[in-house]
Design a protein around this motif. Structure first.
Motif, mmCIF file in Angstrom:
data_model
loop_
_atom_site.group_PDB
_atom_site.id
_atom_site.type_symbol
_atom_site.label_atom_id
_atom_site.label_comp_id
_atom_site.label_asym_id
_atom_site.label_seq_id
_atom_site.Cartn_x
_atom_site.Cartn_y
_atom_site.Cartn_z
ATOM 1 N N ILE A 23 0.841 -1.193 0.000
ATOM 2 C CA ILE A 23 0.000 0.000 0.000
ATOM 3 C C ILE A 23 0.878 1.245 0.000
ATOM 4 O O ILE A 23 1.801 1.372 0.809
ATOM 5 C CB ILE A 23 -1.019 -0.019 1.173
ATOM 6 N N GLY A 24 0.639 2.097 -0.966
ATOM 7 C CA GLY A 24 1.393 3.346 -1.067
ATOM 8 C C GLY A 24 0.529 4.464 -0.521
ATOM 9 O O GLY A 24 -0.610 4.638 -0.942
ATOM 10 N N ILE A 25 1.061 5.219 0.425
ATOM 11 C CA ILE A 25 0.257 6.250 1.070
ATOM 12 C C ILE A 25 0.802 7.624 0.739
ATOM 13 O O ILE A 25 2.009 7.872 0.829
ATOM 14 C CB ILE A 25 0.247 6.042 2.594
ATOM 15 N N GLY A 26 -0.096 8.523 0.379
ATOM 16 C CA GLY A 26 0.319 9.882 0.046
ATOM 17 C C GLY A 26 0.967 9.944 -1.326
ATOM 18 O O GLY A 26 1.081 8.929 -2.026
ATOM 19 N N GLY A 27 1.367 11.128 -1.699
ATOM 20 C CA GLY A 27 1.929 11.338 -3.028
ATOM 21 C C GLY A 27 3.178 10.514 -3.263
ATOM 22 O O GLY A 27 3.314 9.836 -4.283
ATOM 23 N N ASP A 45 -0.431 -7.532 -4.554
ATOM 24 C CA ASP A 45 -1.483 -6.582 -4.916
ATOM 25 C C ASP A 45 -1.060 -5.184 -4.511
ATOM 26 O O ASP A 45 -0.531 -4.990 -3.427
ATOM 27 C CB ASP A 45 -2.762 -6.924 -4.156
ATOM 28 N N LEU A 46 -1.317 -4.235 -5.374
ATOM 29 C CA LEU A 46 -0.910 -2.873 -5.068
ATOM 30 C C LEU A 46 -2.123 -2.000 -4.777
ATOM 31 O O LEU A 46 -3.118 -2.030 -5.491
ATOM 32 C CB LEU A 46 -0.124 -2.282 -6.241
ATOM 33 N N ILE A 47 -2.012 -1.223 -3.732
ATOM 34 C CA ILE A 47 -3.112 -0.346 -3.330
ATOM 35 C C ILE A 47 -2.558 1.062 -3.138
ATOM 36 O O ILE A 47 -1.538 1.245 -2.491
ATOM 37 C CB ILE A 47 -3.701 -0.799 -1.974
ATOM 38 N N ALA A 48 -3.235 2.032 -3.691
ATOM 39 C CA ALA A 48 -2.836 3.411 -3.440
ATOM 40 C C ALA A 48 -3.841 4.023 -2.477
ATOM 41 O O ALA A 48 -5.048 3.849 -2.644
ATOM 42 C CB ALA A 48 -2.795 4.207 -4.734
ATOM 43 N N ALA A 49 -3.358 4.722 -1.477
ATOM 44 C CA ALA A 49 -4.246 5.400 -0.540
ATOM 45 C C ALA A 49 -3.791 6.835 -0.428
ATOM 46 O O ALA A 49 -2.610 7.114 -0.219
ATOM 47 C CB ALA A 49 -4.205 4.720 0.828
ATOM 48 N N ASN A 50 -4.711 7.760 -0.614
ATOM 49 C CA ASN A 50 -4.322 9.164 -0.559
ATOM 50 C C ASN A 50 -5.532 10.027 -0.262
ATOM 51 O O ASN A 50 -6.670 9.641 -0.540
ATOM 52 C CB ASN A 50 -3.686 9.574 -1.893
ATOM 53 N N THR A 51 -5.267 11.175 0.294
ATOM 54 C CA THR A 51 -6.335 12.149 0.476
ATOM 55 C C THR A 51 -6.589 12.888 -0.833
ATOM 56 O O THR A 51 -7.679 13.387 -1.073
ATOM 57 C CB THR A 51 -5.909 13.201 1.528
ATOM 58 N N ASP A 52 -5.558 12.915 -1.645
ATOM 59 C CA ASP A 52 -5.562 13.733 -2.843
ATOM 60 C C ASP A 52 -6.105 12.925 -4.031
ATOM 61 O O ASP A 52 -5.447 12.022 -4.521
ATOM 62 C CB ASP A 52 -4.099 14.142 -3.079
ATOM 63 N N VAL A 53 -7.315 13.235 -4.467
ATOM 64 C CA VAL A 53 -7.911 12.411 -5.520
ATOM 65 C C VAL A 53 -7.194 12.541 -6.842
ATOM 66 O O VAL A 53 -7.172 11.606 -7.638
ATOM 67 C CB VAL A 53 -9.409 12.710 -5.785
ATOM 68 N N GLN A 54 -6.632 13.690 -7.074
ATOM 69 C CA GLN A 54 -5.969 13.864 -8.355
ATOM 70 C C GLN A 54 -4.792 12.900 -8.465
ATOM 71 O O GLN A 54 -4.605 12.244 -9.487
ATOM 72 C CB GLN A 54 -5.466 15.289 -8.487
ATOM 73 N N SER A 55 -4.043 12.834 -7.411
ATOM 74 C CA SER A 55 -2.915 11.917 -7.395
ATOM 75 C C SER A 55 -3.415 10.484 -7.456
ATOM 76 O O SER A 55 -2.845 9.635 -8.137
ATOM 77 C CB SER A 55 -2.087 12.166 -6.130
ATOM 78 N N LEU A 56 -4.531 10.255 -6.785
ATOM 79 C CA LEU A 56 -5.100 8.908 -6.759
ATOM 80 C C LEU A 56 -5.545 8.498 -8.160
ATOM 81 O O LEU A 56 -5.333 7.378 -8.605
ATOM 82 C CB LEU A 56 -6.292 8.921 -5.797
ATOM 83 N N ALA A 57 -6.135 9.457 -8.850
ATOM 84 C CA ALA A 57 -6.655 9.155 -10.181
ATOM 85 C C ALA A 57 -5.525 8.768 -11.118
ATOM 86 O O ALA A 57 -5.691 7.937 -12.000
ATOM 87 C CB ALA A 57 -7.395 10.375 -10.724
ATOM 88 N N LEU A 67 -8.809 8.671 1.134
ATOM 89 C CA LEU A 67 -8.832 8.878 2.579
ATOM 90 C C LEU A 67 -9.523 10.198 2.909
ATOM 91 O O LEU A 67 -9.326 11.198 2.216
ATOM 92 C CB LEU A 67 -7.401 8.903 3.126
ATOM 93 N N GLY A 68 -10.311 10.166 3.944
ATOM 94 C CA GLY A 68 -10.901 11.401 4.456
ATOM 95 C C GLY A 68 -11.729 12.183 3.468
ATOM 96 O O GLY A 68 -11.606 13.395 3.360
ATOM 97 N N ARG A 69 -12.580 11.440 2.778
ATOM 98 C CA ARG A 69 -13.448 12.052 1.778
ATOM 99 C C ARG A 69 -14.102 13.342 2.285
ATOM 100 O O ARG A 69 -14.083 14.361 1.623
ATOM 101 C CB ARG A 69 -14.546 11.054 1.441
ATOM 102 N N SER A 70 -14.682 13.268 3.471
ATOM 103 C CA SER A 70 -15.421 14.430 3.965
ATOM 104 C C SER A 70 -14.517 15.378 4.742
ATOM 105 O O SER A 70 -14.964 16.383 5.259
ATOM 106 C CB SER A 70 -16.581 13.965 4.840
#
Ligand SMILES: Nc1nc2c(ncn2[C@@H]2O[C@H](COP(=O)(O)OP(=O)(O)OP(=O)(O)O)[C@@H](O)[C@H]2O)c(=O)[nH]1
Ligand SMILES: Nc1ncnc2c1ncn2[C@@H]1O[C@H](COP(=O)(O)OP(=O)(O)OP(=O)(O)O)[C@@H](O)[C@H]1O
Ligand SMILES: [Mg+2]
Ligand SMILES: [Mg+2]
Lengths: 498, 403
Positions: A23-27, A45-57, A67-70
């Motif tokens: 799991i990769g967290i943050g940018g 398996d690779l998982i990306a986790a980030n608050t930043d949707v642009q980076s996630l996309a 993370l932390g949608r709201s």
């Protein structure tokens, strides 16, 4: 002298694969994952986790968790670990869902920002609580990034040390040494990404590649745990006539090895040698003898080899260690996984030694994955206490004399350093789990291979499906006539290149 | 100042920053005094994405140019690129007042303004209004109507525009150095100045500048610009494709592309391989040549086909007598001219800046076309408007509501 059977081919059995997730967290974490994908990774398996949707996309990871949608509403945390922390808490369920079923979880994060530093430890805790073994790869910010980031990173690192089974820490400043002084920060990051990717892949290979001698998780952890010390890492590969020598020389040359000098100070060094079917023990012997020149006599060598048909004529050496810090202990007990897993305080999973490790015996790849019995057997072994499926060699030992350990399931080697095994005459198969050992868990265990097969299938898709924006991450996508031109043409046109 | 005869062209490219210093001679020719370069970072697809980093690189290139040409650079003509740049043709019209029938300079300005009275997206700004032809009272093909008698002056313009903030980004990057911006010029327009002769423009020619991050094009028919634009695809894409296809790092893919790549298929022996040299301590790998070339071919073919479809929307490509001139770094790809001929079905060649005084062969590199072209552009503009208007010119362009 032991003769490796040259016809030894590896049955590519899917049930052999231990469920690993990265799991990769943050940018930064997500960039590392991208690198891992580029370099090729089909065993986790690779998982990306980030608050930043642009980076996630733009991430190439197959699974993604916002993370932390709201809380951040799709933006980054702006460098605030507090926000990262609450974001991860809010998305706890999704995180757990993404991490489920993994036995080993790697966490990649660049410390110093808000997401990696704040959310990272929360995720590490979830991972531990789910019973997985947790290894963290973290980068510490460049000193020029400022005091605040350094402090945030230090704090996060401390937490990781408490929560994870092992923390491998790369200092960006040191990575900076690996690129030309004039090169920019991006290049330094790229080198960091590459190094992390390479170490991660080596470790995964170490575990997943059917080994002649397989390395146990406990040994792996022992080598990685350095109590915040420096991580030593080297990788070399060669296919020349003198490949053993050259591969090792290259591995030692890696700047993170400090030209091999630091090795002398390490108390444990993990060595993995991989090669195609033609690899001979005498080559391994040469290699080990040379390596011995670089380590002190107190250094314990944790040694594993793997035969991998894909290596062809190449031979690779991976050296992993961290500078000694004997006070370093396993994570505090309050984070120890719940009842779900193997008897604490043992490491939850121990990779099975190839039951028929005696290479010669398994010469025929006729063992079909379909064969149910071996599957059970293997899984059985996994439940057993850490089997020293690994060789611990004292310097001076000759590989030829070495052999597999007799497998008496031992009490948790938690604080015991891997033992030094006196050389014996012949290789002995580590352990054979008899049917009588089938545990109550065997039911679910038998069901497992299927699931793993589907995991493998997903990975296959990952290889050919256009997911990455790689170099173009920071730019606006080039969409023309409904197509994303940043995705390689050959992928979109479905042209197989190999 | 006394530097009025100095002209400096600056291209902030995706892969390199290039600064060319030229001097106009009394005899009307231009002498190149020096070329400064620096690798570019913080630029993607021709646009600045990391301001600080890009600025540092520009600074580096400017310092390099100053050292090599031994002049102090104060102001520059800067190229702008990027897929946001668009164009169209439009006709402006003015009717002279009843009491006057001789066309003067003011009418020319007015007709230009009238041609711009067309809606471009709100966030866009005009970059260029390039005159094609004038018509006086319905008479076609007039090149210079000043002094002619008539009631109705019409003019066809080729109008190039782009997203205001992105153009401003480029300007800001230069101004913060600090340097003055004399003018901003669409990169393909600049390249064409140094690649095409007037004769070739008259006969019709298509210039394709395939750089690291963008492929810009400009098409001339009858001596005038008819079509122009940019696609956000360039050499970086080729490299990225190779990197992904062969699973090798970008730096290696780049090296492989430059040293071994070709767009021609079927030219390799079966099983012919390239061995990646092992310099970084990471995997040494054998790569099948045909695979490498296939990856490159597919990308370049796709880009050309896309261009062709765009050009086919109007029929000007049929009037291109001189064929295609490919420039920019990617023009160095082996066989790219043949592929262009196959796709566009007109002759194609690789082109670079034509000899200019002071231009040693080292600078005859298609990667430098834009920056050298900027000098040529500057020369033309300065000849056209002896009095410097510099900043006001720029500002008038970007203040909304002013044209
Ligand atoms: N290896 C590597 N490190 C990076 C990269 N980008 C940033 N870093 C490092 O990682 C640290 C954290 O940055 P990010 O990962 O962008 O931050 P984040 O965790 O996403 O947190 P926020 O953006 O603040 O929410 C930085 O201080 C850098 O030291 C990268 O691409 N690769
Ligand atoms: N010999 C070569 N063969 C193939 N490609 C090359 C060669 N030399 C340079 N290139 C490619 O050309 C590209 C750079 O070209 P150029 O310098 O014209 O771009 P740029 O002006 O920096 O970028 P842009 O104009 O797109 O913003 C790079 O992708 C580079 O890989
Ligand atoms: Mg971020
Ligand atoms: Mg260019």
């Amino acid at each position: 002298m032991i003769q490796l059977n040259r016809n030894y081919t590896l049955p590519e059995r899917e049930d052999d694969i231990i469920p690993i997730k990265v799991i990769g967290i943050g940018g930064a974490g997500s960039n590392v994952l991208d690198r891992v994908v580029l370099d090729g990774m089909d065993q986790a398996d690779l998982i990306a986790a980030n608050t930043d949707v642009q980076s996630l996309a733009s991430s190439v990871a197959a699974a993604k968790v916002q993370l932390g949608r709201s809380i951040t509403h799709g933006l980054g945390t702006g460098g605030d670990p507090e926000l990262g922390f609450t974001s991860a808490c809010e998305s706890g369920d999704e995180i757990r869902a993404a991490l489920s079923d993994a036995r080993l979880i790697f966490i990649c994060a660049g410390l110093g920002g808000g997401t990696g530093s704040g959310a990272g430890p929360v995720i590490a805790q979830s991972a531990r609580e789910m019973g997985a073994l947790v290894i963290v790869f973290a980068t510490m910010p460049f000193s020029f990034e400022g005091k605040r980031r350094a402090a945030q990173a230090q704090e996060a690192l401390g937490r990781f040390h408490q929560l994870a089974d092992a923390v491998v820490c790369f200092e960006n400043d040191r990575m900076g040494d690996m690129v030309a002084p004039k090169a920019g920060i991006h290049q330094a990051f790229a080198v960091a990404d590459m190094t992390i990717s390479q170490s991660l892949r080596s470790i995964v290979n170490l575990i997943q590649r059917p080994g002649i001698l397989r390395i146990g998780f406990d040994d792996l952890l022992a080598a990685l745990r350095g109590g915040g010390g420096r991580c030593l890492f080297g990788y070399g590969e060669s296919d020349s006539d003198n490949r053993a020598h050259e591969a090792l020389a290259q591995a030692l040359k890696n700047p993170l090895m400090d030209r091999g000098r630091m090795l002398g100070e390490a108390s444990r060094v993990l060595v993995q040698v991989a090669g195609g079917p033609a690899m001979t023990l005498s080559e391994v012997e040469i290699l080990m003898r040379e390596l011995n020149k670089h380590i002190s006599e107190h250094t314990q060598l944790l040694f594993g080899t793997a035969v991998d048909g894909r290596m062809g004529a190449r031979l690779s050496v991976t050296l992993i260690s961290s500078l000694a810090c004997e006070t370093d202990e396993r994570p505090v007990q309050n984070f120890v996984p719940v009842e779900s897993f193997a008897p604490p305080p043992a490491d939850p999973i121990v990779p099975a030694p190839e039951p028929e490790i005696a290479v010669v015996q398994e010469a025929e790849p006729e063992i079909e994955p379909a064969a149910a019995a071996p599957v059970v057997e293997r899984e059985q072994v996994l439940q057993v206490e850490p089997t020293p499926s690994i060789q611990s060699l004292v310097p001076g030992d000759q590989v030829t004399e070495s052999e597999m350990v007799e497998a008496e399931p031992e009490p948790a080697p938690e604080k015991t350093p891997p033992r030094i095994i006196p050389p014996k005459k012949k290789p002995v198969v580590a352990q054979k789990a008899g049917p009588e050992q089938i545990s109550p868990k065997s039911e679910s265990v038998v069901g497992k291979p299927k699931q793993e097969k589907s995991v493998a299938a997903k990975q296959e898709v990952l290889q050919f499906e256009p997911l990455t924006r790689g170099r173009f991450e920071k730019s606006e996508p080039t969409i023309v006539e409904g197509q994303d031109l940043d995705v390689p043409t050959f992928l979109r046109k479905n042209v197989r290149v190999k | 100042m006394g530097n009025n005869d100095l002209m400096v062209g600056l291209e902030i490219g995706t892969s390199k920053i290039c600064v060319v210093v030229g001097e106009s001679r009394p005899d009307g020719t231009t002498k190149i005094l020096g070329v400064g370069q620096a690798p570019s970072r913080g630029v993607r697809k021709g646009e600045i994405v990391d301001f600080e980093t890009a600025m540092k690189c520009v600074h580096e290139a400017v310092v390099d140019a100053e050292q090599k040409s031994d002049v102090m650079i104060r102001s520059v003509y800067v190229g702008v690129a990027g897929a946001h740049i668009q164009s169209f043709n439009n006709r402006g019209c003015v009717v002279l007042p009843d009491d006057r029938d001789e066309i003067d300079e003011e009418d020319i300005e007015d007709v230009k303004i009238s041609a711009r009275e067309v809606s471009i997206p709100a966030q866009n700004a005009f970059l260029h209004s390039i005159i094609q032809h004038y018509h006086v009272d319905g008479q076609d093909g007039i090149l210079n109507p000043i002094g002619m008698l008539g009631q109705k002056l019409e003019a066809d313009f080729h109008i190039i525009h782009g997203v205001r903030t992105r153009i401003q980004n480029t300007i800001r990057c230069v101004k913060e150095l600090p340097l003055e911006v004399e003018d901003v010029v669409f990169t393909a327009l600049a390249s064409a100045q140094v690649i095409l002769t007037q004769q070739q423009k008259n006969l019709g020619a298509l210039v394709i500048d395939m750089g690291g991050g963008t492929t810009d094009y400009i098409l001339y028919v009858d001596g005038a610009v008819r079509q122009s634009g940019a696609v956000g695809v360039g050499g970086d894409h080729i490299t990225n494709d190779i990197s992904m296809g062969l699973r090798i790092p970008m730096a290696r893919a780049e090296k492989l592309k430059i040293e071994e790549g070709s767009v021609i298929l079927g030219n390799c022996l079966p099983g012919e391989t390239v061995v990646l040299k092992d310099d970084s301590g990471f995997a040494g790998k054998e790569i099948e040549r045909e695979t490498l070339n296939t990856i490159i071919h597919l990308r370049v073919r796709e880009t050309f086909e896309l261009l062709k479809r765009t050009l086919d929307e109007e029929s000007f490509i049929n009037y291109v007598g001189e064929g295609i001139f490919i420039t920019g770094g990617c023009s160095l790809l082996q066989g790219i001219d043949h592929l262009a001929e196959e796709i566009f079905e007109i002759p194609a060649r690789v082109a670079r800046a034509q000899t200019m005084s002071g231009l040693t062969s080292a600078f005859q590199n298609p990667q430098l076309s834009t920056a050298i072209g900027l000098i040529k552009y500057a020369q033309a503009v300065q000849a056209d408007r002896p009095q410097r208007r510099g900043l006001t010119r720029i500002f008038s362009r970007f203040i909304p509501g002013m044209r």
